[in-house]
Scaffold this motif. Sequence first.
Motif: not given
Length: 290
Positions: A166, A174, A177-178, A208, A211, A215
């Motif tokens: 990032w 992403y 992260l998932i 969280k 994330k 976003e």
Amino acid sequence: MRVVERHELDLAFAKEQVGRFHKRAMESDIPRLTRTPARLRDLLTHALGELGYRCAADPGAYEGHTWEAATLAMQAGAAVFQVAQRTEGTVECKIYTEPVAIPATGPTHWSNEANWLKALFLTMICRERERTDMLCAVPEELLRASDAGGVPLPYLEHWGRALRTWWRREPEHYDHLIEAVRQADPDAPGLDRDGGEHIALLALPRMKMFKAIAENDEAAFNGALFEALELHRTYWTRDDERAANSTSYIALEPLALACLARELGFTIDVQSPYIPEALLDGRWVGEFPT
């Protein structure tokens, strides 16, 4: 503005520990760095300890000495990885107020993913973009070299990748992260009680928060920050030993992510001594040699 109050603490004990950790850093660690680079590991530990205990008495981090402790911890964390990337000669690193020539170490058991994360978050708190760039360019192989001790929790590898990609504006952040969230299973076989609580109450709430940053969702970020701080308090008050630990007085990773969110233009609508105001708003940046 939502507020998360800090747990009760023994202020006299915390003040006593400030002097103890400061003395170790200044008298035992720094003077030996030119001969014993392993002292960087100790310096990181002692500077972080001093920072936590200073924040006990100075919950807003309004005092210059609190910022100095944060800066010293940041310098030590970054230096661990500066010297680990070389195998010969010395590396000049700024420590406290002076450059210090520290022998190169190559990978060591303390140049691992966990300490890399501490170092990274400290650079974010101190707004040290060049050091953040340096840390995000450290080869992953160094963090997991044969003598670097391995990865203690399975999610750390992808959590680190999510953060570094990032920062480097690489699109796969992403996906990492998932995967980190998937691997952060508090009920995974082999995890002890502390490991499960660490994942459920500390690691997942931070993911969280990140994330929401990824976003660009300010409202979600503030909700996640509030939850992360509440769960930080829950984790560190499970027993008296945890509650007296310097790490309990400051939520280092949520603070760093909140500093990052502020730099991105988010309005932070959560207040707490766990994220000291003067560190969050960066008012001491530039006031101490880094």
